[in-house]
Design an enzyme around this catalytic site. Structure first.
Site, PDB file in Angstrom:
ATOM      1  N   HIS A 122      26.565  73.480  93.197  1.00  0.00           N
ATOM      2  CA  HIS A 122      27.096  75.251  93.408  1.00  0.00           C
ATOM      3  C   HIS A 122      26.373  75.957  94.418  1.00  0.00           C
ATOM      4  O   HIS A 122      25.491  75.287  95.160  1.00  0.00           O
ATOM      5  CB  HIS A 122      26.173  75.106  91.589  1.00  0.00           C
ATOM      6  N   ASP A 199      19.150  70.380  90.312  1.00  0.00           N
ATOM      7  CA  ASP A 199      19.679  71.358  89.706  1.00  0.00           C
ATOM      8  C   ASP A 199      20.486  70.876  88.643  1.00  0.00           C
ATOM      9  O   ASP A 199      21.111  70.041  88.830  1.00  0.00           O
ATOM     10  CB  ASP A 199      21.056  72.004  91.338  1.00  0.00           C
ATOM     11  N   GLN A 202      23.276  72.318  84.887  1.00  0.00           N
ATOM     12  CA  GLN A 202      24.599  71.142  84.082  1.00  0.00           C
ATOM     13  C   GLN A 202      24.249  70.293  83.515  1.00  0.00           C
ATOM     14  O   GLN A 202      24.350  70.004  81.700  1.00  0.00           O
ATOM     15  CB  GLN A 202      25.967  70.495  84.634  1.00  0.00           C
ATOM     16  N   LYS A 225      23.465  78.516  79.826  1.00  0.00           N
ATOM     17  CA  LYS A 225      24.072  77.427  79.037  1.00  0.00           C
ATOM     18  C   LYS A 225      23.224  76.261  77.736  1.00  0.00           C
ATOM     19  O   LYS A 225      24.300  74.723  77.850  1.00  0.00           O
ATOM     20  CB  LYS A 225      24.035  75.921  80.765  1.00  0.00           C
ATOM     21  N   CYS A 365      32.108  78.979  92.005  1.00  0.00           N
ATOM     22  CA  CYS A 365      31.156  79.250  92.961  1.00  0.00           C
ATOM     23  C   CYS A 365      30.883  77.432  93.628  1.00  0.00           C
ATOM     24  O   CYS A 365      29.836  76.834  93.783  1.00  0.00           O
ATOM     25  CB  CYS A 365      29.458  78.893  92.091  1.00  0.00           C
TER      26      CYS A 365
HETATM   27  N1  C6P Z   1      27.566  77.676  86.263  1.00  0.00           N
HETATM   28  C1  C6P Z   1      30.014  77.464  86.285  1.00  0.00           C
HETATM   29  O1  C6P Z   1      30.487  78.386  85.611  1.00  0.00           O
HETATM   30  P1  C6P Z   1      23.468  80.128  86.824  1.00  0.00           P
HETATM   31  O2  C6P Z   1      23.773  81.192  87.950  1.00  0.00           O
HETATM   32  O3  C6P Z   1      21.701  80.336  88.002  1.00  0.00           O
HETATM   33  O4  C6P Z   1      22.431  80.830  85.597  1.00  0.00           O
HETATM   34  O5  C6P Z   1      23.305  78.877  87.494  1.00  0.00           O
HETATM   35  C2  C6P Z   1      23.880  78.184  88.619  1.00  0.00           C
HETATM   36  C3  C6P Z   1      23.878  77.289  88.455  1.00  0.00           C
HETATM   37  C4  C6P Z   1      23.339  75.853  88.944  1.00  0.00           C
HETATM   38  N2  C6P Z   1      23.299  74.864  89.045  1.00  0.00           N
HETATM   39  C5  C6P Z   1      24.888  74.560  88.685  1.00  0.00           C
HETATM   40  C6  C6P Z   1      25.567  73.242  88.598  1.00  0.00           C
HETATM   41  C7  C6P Z   1      25.594  74.914  88.718  1.00  0.00           C
HETATM   42  O6  C6P Z   1      27.034  74.632  86.802  1.00  0.00           O
HETATM   43  C8  C6P Z   1      25.679  76.502  88.124  1.00  0.00           C
HETATM   44  C9  C6P Z   1      26.225  77.702  87.078  1.00  0.00           C
HETATM   45  C10 C6P Z   1      28.884  78.384  86.537  1.00  0.00           C
HETATM   46  O7  C6P Z   1      29.584  76.585  86.704  1.00  0.00           O
HETATM   47  C11 C6P Z   1      28.829  79.793  86.605  1.00  0.00           C
HETATM   48  S1  C6P Z   1      28.937  80.065  88.414  1.00  0.00           S
END
Ligand code: C6P
Length: 407
Positions: A122, A199, A202, A225, A365
């Site tokens: 991401h 990370d 997910q 999430k 993203c």
């Molecule tokens: N992915 C998706 O629709 P934030 O925005 O900080 O809560 O999470 C960022 C992020 C980081 N790593 C991974 C693997 C992610 O999937 C995400 C967020 C969402 O896939 C929103 S872009």
């Protein structure tokens, strides 16, 4: 027994219709829905004990402080941290990665050093490292992704040398669903003298997480999430590493003493929590963790494997669908990204919306990953605790309709 219908009753938003059909919410990879218990916990805070934390010597402030710190302890137990002092509240996974990049990274990296990340990350696990490299003269290198959607571990071996100071990879791709081999990554990175950041944005919501067993050095994730509210995220790191890191943001609450000559820092974890924190959100996250723990994370994972198995089978029957990522449901999570012939993902998504089905369309993203496959966009269905095989049937029927209309 995992009773998905009973679970659905706990989520007020799932009771509504979209475009005259029951809402099929297949976008939990972007953000999950919230159970009544989480919404109620936050309302109760605002209605009954709204006050700042760590400051007031009066009843409701002490109650707020206790609830905020209890949430931290719940999160620590949820990921099996050695100590609650290793759990830092941030706004989200993105802020957690920036905290590591600009606290640990600026203090430890120099020209000639290398940060390894991967092509399937991401943007949150790309851009902060690129920025850190620009600040320090370090270099970012990327583990390639194979055609099947796996990390190319032979290429990883080639990239590892004594210049590598950090390996930052996802525990579950938000596009391909891929679950990389975490133990092998840690073992090889540590042998090369590098730290490992996972990370877990997910992975943590979707499978059991044990930071001691994982043996990495940093883990980041977001509350929204995993059935919690937006505005609250987590950085976990080993206490020894956090103790040596300088603060990221400075101001109130993160200090021990402030004098005209200079300041000293608070104990962990507060050294990294400058200013008034997201109190209601932390409390809400604590209740989300309670909810997931009551379901049992092994059951959550099992439910997801069943849904993804069915989705792969059912979507592969739709003419023109190409699914990205590994075909084995046991090494992938709840995200299934696909293309439908040459129809643009935004059009696919718009037609599905007309059928009451919410999916995500775009690059999610993850532009470098889409570029790797020669794509600009995919459509992504992503599943969670409340989704059912019947919703996947509706998705497949909806895709047939897309083909009829636009194919
Ligand atoms: N992915 C998706 O629709 P934030 O925005 O900080 O809560 O999470 C960022 C992020 C980081 N790593 C991974 C693997 C992610 O999937 C995400 C967020 C969402 O896939 C929103 S872009």
């Amino acid at each position: 027994m995992y009773d998905v219908e009973a679970i659905r009753h706990d989520f007020p938003l799932l009771q509504q219709n979209a475009n005259g059909r029951p809402l099929a919410y297949l976008d939990s990879g972007a953000s999950s829905q919230k159970p009544q218990a989480v919404i109620e916990a936050m309302n109760t805070y605002y209605r009954e004990y709204n006050a700042n934390v760590h400051r007031g010597i009066y009843q409701i402030s002490e109650k707020a402080s206790a609830a905020y710190e209890a949430a931290r302890k719940k999160v620590a137990r949820f990921i099996n941290a050695r100590s609650w002092r290793e759990v830092i509240f941030t706004r989200n996974a993105t802020e957690s990665i920036n905290l590591v990049a600009f606290s640990w990274g600026l203090a430890n990296l120099k020209p000639g050093d290398t940060i390894i990340t991967s092509e399937m990350e991401h943007h949150a696990n790309f851009v902060p490292w690129q920025q850190l490299a620009a600040h320090t003269g370090a270099t970012v290198k990327y583990i390639p992704v194979t055609e099947q959607g796996l990390l190319d571990m032979a290429a990883f071996d080639q990239l590892l040398d004594s210049s590598v100071k950090l390996v930052a990879v996802t525990l579950m791709s938000n596009v391909l669903g891929t679950i990389p081999p975490a133990a092998e990554i840690v073992q090889k990175a540590h042998a090369a003298g590098a730290l490992v950041l996972f990370d877990g944005a997910q992975a943590v919501p979707h499978m059991p997480t044990d930071v001691q067993a994982l043996d990495g050095d940093f883990l980041v994730f977001s509350g929204h999430k995993m059935l919690g509210p937006t505005g609250i995220g987590v950085l976990w790191a080993r206490k020894e590493i956090l103790a040596d890191m300088p603060p990221f943001m400075t101001g109130g609450d993160m200090i021990k003493t402030v004098r005209l000559e200079g300041s000293t820092w608070n104990d962990l974890p507060w050294k990294f929590e400058a200013g008034t924190p997201a109190i209601a959100e932390a409390i809400g996250l604590g209740y989300a963790v309670d909810y997931l723990s009551a379901l049992g994370m092994d059951n959550v994972r099992q439910h997801e494997i069943e849904l993804v198995s069915y989705a792969l089978e059912r979507l592969n029957q739709v003419e023109g669908v190409r699914i990205y990522g590994p075909p084995e449901p046991t090494i992938r999570g709840g995200a299934v990204a696909f293309t439908l012939g040459n129809i643009h993902a935004h059009d696919v998504s718009a037609v599905l919306d007309g059928e009451g089905i919410a999916v995500r369309a775009g690059h999610h993203c993850a532009m470098p990953l889409h570029e790797r496959y020669g794509l600009q966009a995919t459509t992504r269905a992503s599943f969670y605790v409340y989704n059912t095989p019947a919703e996947i049937d509706r998705l497949a029927v909806g895709l047939d309709k897309v083909r009829e209309l636009l194919g």
